[in-house]
Design a protein around this motif. Structure first.
Motif, PDB file in Angstrom:
ATOM      1  N   GLU A  57     -55.201  19.348 -93.496  1.00 20.70           N
ATOM      2  CA  GLU A  57     -56.503  20.049 -92.823  1.00 20.70           C
ATOM      3  C   GLU A  57     -56.343  20.371 -91.083  1.00 20.70           C
ATOM      4  O   GLU A  57     -57.180  20.990 -90.914  1.00 20.70           O
ATOM      5  N   VAL A  58     -55.890  19.219 -90.908  1.00 22.86           N
ATOM      6  CA  VAL A  58     -55.390  18.679 -89.589  1.00 22.86           C
ATOM      7  C   VAL A  58     -53.769  19.044 -88.740  1.00 22.86           C
ATOM      8  O   VAL A  58     -53.799  18.396 -87.995  1.00 22.86           O
ATOM      9  N   TYR A 102     -64.280   6.612 -77.509  1.00 21.33           N
ATOM     10  CA  TYR A 102     -64.508   7.923 -79.330  1.00 21.33           C
ATOM     11  C   TYR A 102     -65.901   6.996 -80.051  1.00 21.33           C
ATOM     12  O   TYR A 102     -65.953   5.547 -80.465  1.00 21.33           O
ATOM     13  N   CYS A 120     -56.611  13.855 -95.905  1.00 25.95           N
ATOM     14  CA  CYS A 120     -57.052  15.436 -94.998  1.00 25.95           C
ATOM     15  C   CYS A 120     -55.952  16.180 -94.043  1.00 25.95           C
ATOM     16  O   CYS A 120     -56.127  16.885 -93.535  1.00 25.95           O
ATOM     17  N   LEU A 150     -53.011  17.903 -85.286  1.00 29.39           N
ATOM     18  CA  LEU A 150     -51.236  16.317 -84.733  1.00 29.39           C
ATOM     19  C   LEU A 150     -49.900  17.321 -84.464  1.00 29.39           C
ATOM     20  O   LEU A 150     -49.870  16.513 -83.851  1.00 29.39           O
ATOM     21  N   GLY A 175     -63.114  14.891 -80.751  1.00 26.92           N
ATOM     22  CA  GLY A 175     -60.699  15.610 -81.445  1.00 26.92           C
ATOM     23  C   GLY A 175     -61.346  14.641 -82.534  1.00 26.92           C
ATOM     24  O   GLY A 175     -62.088  13.631 -83.407  1.00 26.92           O
ATOM     25  N   TYR A 176     -60.083  14.958 -83.337  1.00 23.99           N
ATOM     26  CA  TYR A 176     -59.396  13.891 -84.529  1.00 23.99           C
ATOM     27  C   TYR A 176     -59.075  12.983 -84.013  1.00 23.99           C
ATOM     28  O   TYR A 176     -58.508  12.511 -83.051  1.00 23.99           O
ATOM     29  N   TRP A 177     -59.742  11.908 -84.637  1.00 24.44           N
ATOM     30  CA  TRP A 177     -59.043  10.062 -84.519  1.00 24.44           C
ATOM     31  C   TRP A 177     -59.234  10.010 -85.622  1.00 24.44           C
ATOM     32  O   TRP A 177     -60.121   9.246 -85.956  1.00 24.44           O
ATOM     33  N   LEU A 178     -57.910   9.051 -86.306  1.00 24.74           N
ATOM     34  CA  LEU A 178     -58.085   7.905 -86.763  1.00 24.74           C
ATOM     35  C   LEU A 178     -57.016   6.874 -87.132  1.00 24.74           C
ATOM     36  O   LEU A 178     -55.802   7.012 -86.632  1.00 24.74           O
ATOM     37  N   THR A 217     -54.091  11.143 -83.558  1.00 21.41           N
ATOM     38  CA  THR A 217     -54.864  12.204 -83.014  1.00 21.41           C
ATOM     39  C   THR A 217     -54.460  13.060 -82.249  1.00 21.41           C
ATOM     40  O   THR A 217     -53.395  13.159 -82.262  1.00 21.41           O
ATOM     41  N   ASP A 218     -55.320  14.109 -82.245  1.00 24.52           N
ATOM     42  CA  ASP A 218     -55.197  15.434 -81.481  1.00 24.52           C
ATOM     43  C   ASP A 218     -55.584  15.125 -80.029  1.00 24.52           C
ATOM     44  O   ASP A 218     -55.908  15.593 -79.227  1.00 24.52           O
TER      45      ASP A 218
END
Length: 250
Positions: free
Chosen positions: A229-230, A133, A226, A234, A209-212, A110-111
Motif C-alpha cells: 500500500e505504501v 509525529y 501494508c 516509500l 505522513g507515513y511513519w513506522l 517513513t516518507d
C-alpha cells in the motif's frame, strides 16, 4: 548533504527476527532491507554521503552496504566497541561532519522529506531539530481526576490522548555536539534536557505522513502487511532492490 544512520543496536525487542540479522537488514516486503529503502530515499533527496554507526553484527552491514556505490552514496563507518546510545556514537567522529547534517535511526520507515527537514533546521538556527509525529493513545477506561481531599472533580469516558513523539529522525548542527565528551554513552534525551537547561531550545518539524518505527515484532508484521500500500510513497521510482541481505552475506 551528509546523513548519519544509527545502525548499532542489538534489536532486542525485535527478536527472534534479529537473532541472525541486525535490525536495519531485516527484509521488508520480501524484497528490500530497511537500510536499502533508507539509502534509496536519501539519494533521491540529494544526499551524497552517509556514515553508518555500527556495532552489533556490524560486519553484516558492511558486507551488505559496502562503499555505498550501489546507491551512488559515499559510505563510511564508525564502529562502537560498546553501546553508546543515540548521540554517543556521533561524538567520536563529530570533527568529520559538516556544519549541518541529518541523523536517523536505521529502523525507520517513513516518507518524510529529509531535505525539507534539514532546510527547516538551518533556517530555524536551532541547535537540534526533531522530526515529530502525533501519536494517539486510546484509554480503554473512564479516567478520573481527584482533588487533595480524594473527591472526584472530573470524569472522562475512554479519552483519546495525543502526544508529539520523536520519529527517530533529526537535523543537527556540529557545534551543538562539540562540548560533549567522547566514548561515553549519551542519549538524545540527555542532549535535549541539557539544551533546555541552558536555554537553547530545540526545534520541532511536524510531520503527518507515513511513519513506522520498527521496534517490536508487531511493528515489523505491520510494515510487511501494508508494504504494498505504501511502496510508491516509500521508494523512488525506477530503482531495483539490492539483493536481499541473506543472499549477500550468506
Amino acid at each position: 548533504m551528509h546523513a548519519v544512520i544509527l545502525a548499532g543496536g542489538r534489536g532486542v525487542r525485535l527478536r527472534p527476527y534479529t537473532t541472525a540479522l541486525p535490525k536495519p537488514l531485516v527484509p521488508i516486503g520480501e524484497e528490500y532491507a530497511i537500510l536499502d529503502i533508507i539509502l534509496q530515499q536519501l539519494r533521491a533527496y540529494g544526499f551524497d554521503r552517509a556514515t553508518l554507526a555500527i556495532g552489533h553484527l556490524g560486519s553484516l552491514i558492511r558486507a551488505f552496504v559496502g562503499d555505498g556505490s550501489k546507491w551512488e552514496i559515499k559510505v563510511d563507518y564508525a564502529e562502537e566497541k560498546a553501546p553508546l546510545s543515540t548521540i554517543g556514537p556521533l561524538l567520536n567522529f563529530v570533527d568529520q561532519l559538516p556544519e549541518h547534517f541529518l541523523v536517523m535511526n536505521g529502523d525507520v520507515l517513513t516518507d518524510l522529506d529529509y531535505t525539507a527537514l534539514l532546510e527547516h533546521h538551518v533556517t530555524s538556527k536551532a541547535p537540534l531539530t526533531v522530526a515529530t509525529y502525533q501519536r494517539k493513545v486510546k484509554i480503554d477506561f473512564g479516567t478520573l481526576a481527584t482533588d487533595d481531599g480524594g473527591r472526584i472533580i472530573d470524569f472522562v469516558e475512554k479519552p483519546v490522548l495525543s502526544y508529539g513523539v520523536s520519529m527517530g529522525v533529526y537535523a543537527m548542527a556540529r557545534k551543538t555536539l562539540t562540548p560533549y565528551p567522547r566514548n561515553v554513552p549519551f542519549g538524545l534525551d540527555q542532549l535535549v534536557l541539557d539544551l533546555l537547561s541552558r536555554g537553547e531550545e530545540p526545534a520541532a518539524f511536524d510531520f503527518d505522513g507515513y511513519w513506522l518505527d520498527i521496534g517490536r515484532p508487531d511493528d515489523y508484521d505491520e510494515a510487511n502487511r501494508c508494504f504494498e500500500e505504501v511502496r510508491s510513497a516509500l521508494l523512488p521510482t525506477g530503482r531495483r532492490p539490492v539483493p536481499a541481505p541473506l543472499d549477500v552475506i550468506g
